[in-house]
Design an enzyme around this catalytic site. Structure first.
Site, PDB file in Angstrom:
ATOM      1  N   HIS A 126      -0.588 -22.718 -18.119  1.00 48.05           N
ATOM      2  CA  HIS A 126      -1.870 -22.263 -17.546  1.00 48.05           C
ATOM      3  C   HIS A 126      -2.431 -23.274 -16.561  1.00 48.05           C
ATOM      4  CE1 HIS A 126      -2.544 -19.364 -21.177  1.00 48.05           C
ATOM      5  NE2 HIS A 126      -1.573 -18.973 -20.368  1.00 48.05           N
ATOM      6  N   CYS A 134      -4.170 -26.282  -2.708  1.00 45.51           N
ATOM      7  CA  CYS A 134      -4.729 -25.704  -1.480  1.00 45.51           C
ATOM      8  C   CYS A 134      -4.503 -24.199  -1.465  1.00 45.51           C
ATOM      9  CB  CYS A 134      -4.049 -26.336  -0.262  1.00 45.51           C
ATOM     10  SG  CYS A 134      -4.563 -25.571   1.289  1.00 45.51           S
ATOM     11  N   CYS A 174      -8.331 -29.622   1.679  1.00 38.60           N
ATOM     12  CA  CYS A 174      -6.920 -30.044   1.782  1.00 38.60           C
ATOM     13  C   CYS A 174      -6.745 -31.033   2.940  1.00 38.60           C
ATOM     14  CB  CYS A 174      -6.061 -28.798   2.032  1.00 38.60           C
ATOM     15  SG  CYS A 174      -4.327 -29.174   2.336  1.00 38.60           S
ATOM     16  N   THR A 213      -3.074 -22.338 -31.676  1.00 42.39           N
ATOM     17  CA  THR A 213      -3.227 -21.215 -30.747  1.00 42.39           C
ATOM     18  C   THR A 213      -3.421 -19.935 -31.540  1.00 42.39           C
ATOM     19  OG1 THR A 213      -2.249 -19.963 -28.914  1.00 42.39           O
ATOM     20  CG2 THR A 213      -0.713 -20.908 -30.516  1.00 42.39           C
ATOM     21  N   ASN A 238      -2.385 -24.364 -38.268  1.00 46.36           N
ATOM     22  CA  ASN A 238      -3.616 -23.735 -37.790  1.00 46.36           C
ATOM     23  C   ASN A 238      -4.491 -23.465 -39.010  1.00 46.36           C
ATOM     24  OD1 ASN A 238      -5.570 -21.930 -36.764  1.00 46.36           O
ATOM     25  ND2 ASN A 238      -4.149 -21.238 -35.172  1.00 46.36           N
ATOM     26  N   PRO A 239      -5.782 -23.886 -38.984  1.00 48.05           N
ATOM     27  CA  PRO A 239      -6.625 -23.641 -40.170  1.00 48.05           C
ATOM     28  C   PRO A 239      -6.803 -22.149 -40.464  1.00 48.05           C
ATOM     29  CG  PRO A 239      -7.749 -25.066 -38.573  1.00 48.05           C
ATOM     30  CD  PRO A 239      -6.504 -24.577 -37.936  1.00 48.05           C
ATOM     31  N   THR A 256      -4.586 -29.756 -36.817  1.00 47.96           N
ATOM     32  CA  THR A 256      -3.429 -30.489 -36.294  1.00 47.96           C
ATOM     33  C   THR A 256      -3.669 -31.989 -36.346  1.00 47.96           C
ATOM     34  OG1 THR A 256      -4.393 -29.935 -34.130  1.00 47.96           O
ATOM     35  CG2 THR A 256      -2.393 -28.759 -34.784  1.00 47.96           C
TER      36      THR A 256
HETATM   37  N1  APR Z   1      -6.309 -27.687 -35.459  1.00 47.84           N
HETATM   38  C1  APR Z   1      -5.459 -26.632 -35.316  1.00 47.84           C
HETATM   39  N2  APR Z   1      -5.849 -25.402 -34.903  1.00 47.84           N
HETATM   40  C2  APR Z   1      -7.153 -25.246 -34.638  1.00 47.84           C
HETATM   41  C3  APR Z   1      -8.110 -26.287 -34.773  1.00 47.84           C
HETATM   42  C4  APR Z   1      -7.629 -27.548 -35.202  1.00 47.84           C
HETATM   43  N3  APR Z   1      -8.459 -28.582 -35.362  1.00 47.84           N
HETATM   44  N4  APR Z   1      -9.339 -25.792 -34.423  1.00 47.84           N
HETATM   45  C5  APR Z   1      -9.140 -24.492 -34.084  1.00 47.84           C
HETATM   46  N5  APR Z   1      -7.843 -24.169 -34.218  1.00 47.84           N
HETATM   47  C6  APR Z   1      -7.183 -22.883 -33.945  1.00 47.84           C
HETATM   48  C7  APR Z   1      -8.026 -21.658 -34.166  1.00 47.84           C
HETATM   49  O1  APR Z   1      -7.910 -21.223 -35.511  1.00 47.84           O
HETATM   50  C8  APR Z   1      -7.383 -20.668 -33.185  1.00 47.84           C
HETATM   51  O2  APR Z   1      -6.312 -19.970 -33.827  1.00 47.84           O
HETATM   52  O3  APR Z   1      -6.887 -22.893 -32.553  1.00 47.84           O
HETATM   53  C9  APR Z   1      -6.802 -21.541 -32.086  1.00 47.84           C
HETATM   54  C10 APR Z   1      -7.549 -21.462 -30.769  1.00 47.84           C
HETATM   55  O4  APR Z   1      -7.364 -20.145 -30.286  1.00 47.84           O
HETATM   56  P1  APR Z   1      -7.975 -19.785 -28.853  1.00 47.84           P
HETATM   57  O5  APR Z   1      -9.368 -20.259 -28.771  1.00 47.84           O
HETATM   58  O6  APR Z   1      -7.668 -18.333 -28.620  1.00 47.84           O
HETATM   59  O7  APR Z   1      -7.133 -20.691 -27.834  1.00 47.84           O
HETATM   60  P2  APR Z   1      -5.698 -20.406 -27.243  1.00 47.84           P
HETATM   61  O8  APR Z   1      -4.818 -19.724 -28.247  1.00 47.84           O
HETATM   62  O9  APR Z   1      -5.217 -21.668 -26.666  1.00 47.84           O
HETATM   63  O10 APR Z   1      -6.035 -19.383 -26.040  1.00 47.84           O
HETATM   64  C11 APR Z   1      -4.974 -19.041 -25.186  1.00 47.84           C
HETATM   65  O11 APR Z   1      -6.519 -17.802 -23.800  1.00 47.84           O
HETATM   66  O12 APR Z   1      -8.550 -17.632 -22.781  1.00 47.84           O
HETATM   67  C12 APR Z   1      -7.230 -17.937 -22.576  1.00 47.84           C
HETATM   68  O13 APR Z   1      -6.370 -19.302 -20.878  1.00 47.84           O
HETATM   69  C13 APR Z   1      -7.060 -19.352 -22.102  1.00 47.84           C
HETATM   70  O14 APR Z   1      -5.222 -20.870 -22.571  1.00 47.84           O
HETATM   71  C14 APR Z   1      -6.186 -20.001 -23.163  1.00 47.84           C
HETATM   72  C15 APR Z   1      -5.515 -18.801 -23.807  1.00 47.84           C
HETATM   73 ZN    ZN Z   2      -3.534 -27.054   2.768  1.00 50.17          ZN
END
Ligand code: APR
Ligand code: ZN
Length: 269
Positions: A126, A134, A174, A213, A238-239, A256
């Site tokens: 991302h 630019c 740029c 994630t 992931n919690p 994490t």
């Molecule tokens: N340790 C591990 N996991 C955690 C922690 C932690 N301390 N705190 C929160 N989480 C978990 C949450 O439970 C959730 O499942 O991290 C996850 C975050 O999820 P999102 O907020 O959806 O983030 P992400 O999965 O990275 O989103 C993907 O969506 O909006 C777009 O471009 C944006 O890159 C992003 C993409």
């Molecule tokens: Zn340029």
């Protein structure tokens, strides 16, 4: 952590034997550095409409319409980015790379914290908010995170009003062709970066560890599927339960920043 000790031990045994581990990280790994996630309660999409500000055109229109409301929110996120440091979760991944276990991190994050923790093979699908591109010739410039944010906040403080014209005065120009530059990040509907490298890292690993994630955004949500289909062991940290837990060999319901150092400890000894 007592009650997850067994899973930490199982994960450490799998990782210790790994020859080519790939990590797939999301916003959760940076939560303990103070950077808000997107979909947790109180996260970024609780404060801003993802469909409104998540696309390039929507972002510009949203600022034109209600900069006064949006800007304080952007300042909060800028503060979080400015004062964030790599946390023990990031540092554990850096050590795992130094030990020759972790080969690649595929990250959805744009905060540069994996690189600042010392990881050298980071596929940023991302993009990276501290790299500008630019809009005309695609020339890219990478800036120092803290200096960039400090200077941007100083410029914002000098703005008398948040209208689009004033806000455009904040963007970089740029030095190759004189056109406007934009943050080199992927907005919704735009082409994801480095997909080939990401899928290769997913296909060629023998262990994939999925960190912080929600697994709801594609194509990033395909990487664990690709890894699993190619025989990799899947570890999820992931919690809260996410889309990958069902496919995982081990699911550790922890942060994490706690689980990764505990795993690293066992791998070392
Ligand atoms: N340790 C591990 N996991 C955690 C922690 C932690 N301390 N705190 C929160 N989480 C978990 C949450 O439970 C959730 O499942 O991290 C996850 C975050 O999820 P999102 O907020 O959806 O983030 P992400 O999965 O990275 O989103 C993907 O969506 O909006 C777009 O471009 C944006 O890159 C992003 C993409
Ligand atoms: Zn340029």
């Amino acid at each position: 952590m007592k009650h997850h000790e067994e899973k930490i031990t199982q994960a450490a045994l799998i990782i210790k034997k790994a020859h080519r581990m790939t990590a797939a990280s999301g916003a959760g790994i940076s939560a303990e550095s103070g950077i808000p996630t997107f979909r947790d309660p109180g996260g970024i999409w609780d404060h801003m409409d993802m469909l409104e500000v998540g696309t390039a055109s929507g972002f510009v229109n949203a600022i034109e319409r209600n900069a006064e409301t949006l800007f304080p929110l952007f300042i909060n996120i800028l503060d979080a980015f400015q004062y964030a440091e790599p946390n023990p979760g990031h540092m554990a991944l850096s050590d795992m790379e130094k030990m020759g276990i972790l080969k690649t991190i595929i990250t959805q994050n744009v905060d540069n914290l994996h690189q600042e923790a010392g990881n050298t093979n980071v596929v940023e699908v991302h993009g990276n908010v501290f790299r500008s591109r630019c809009i005309n010739c695609s020339h890219r410039v990478t800036v120092d995170r803290k200096i960039y944010i400090r200077e941007l906040k100083e410029k914002i403080d000098r703005l008398m009003s948040f209208n689009l014209e004033n806000l455009l005065s904040l963007v970089m120009i740029c030095d190759k062709c004189g056109s406007m530059m934009r943050p080199d990040v992927v907005m919704f509907g735009e082409q994801v970066h480095d997909l080939q490298n990401a899928f290769e890292a997913a296909r060629n690993c023998d262990v994939m560890i999925i960190l912080g994630t929600s697994g709801v955004v594609y194509p990033a949500a395909y990487f664990p599927v690709e890894a699993k289909q190619n025989g990799a062991k899947i570890i999820v940290i992931n919690p809260t339960v996410n889309a990958f837990v069902r496919e995982s060999d081990i699911y550790i319901p922890m942060k994490t920043g706690e689980a990764l150092p505990a795993i690293l400890n066992l791998i070392r000894n």
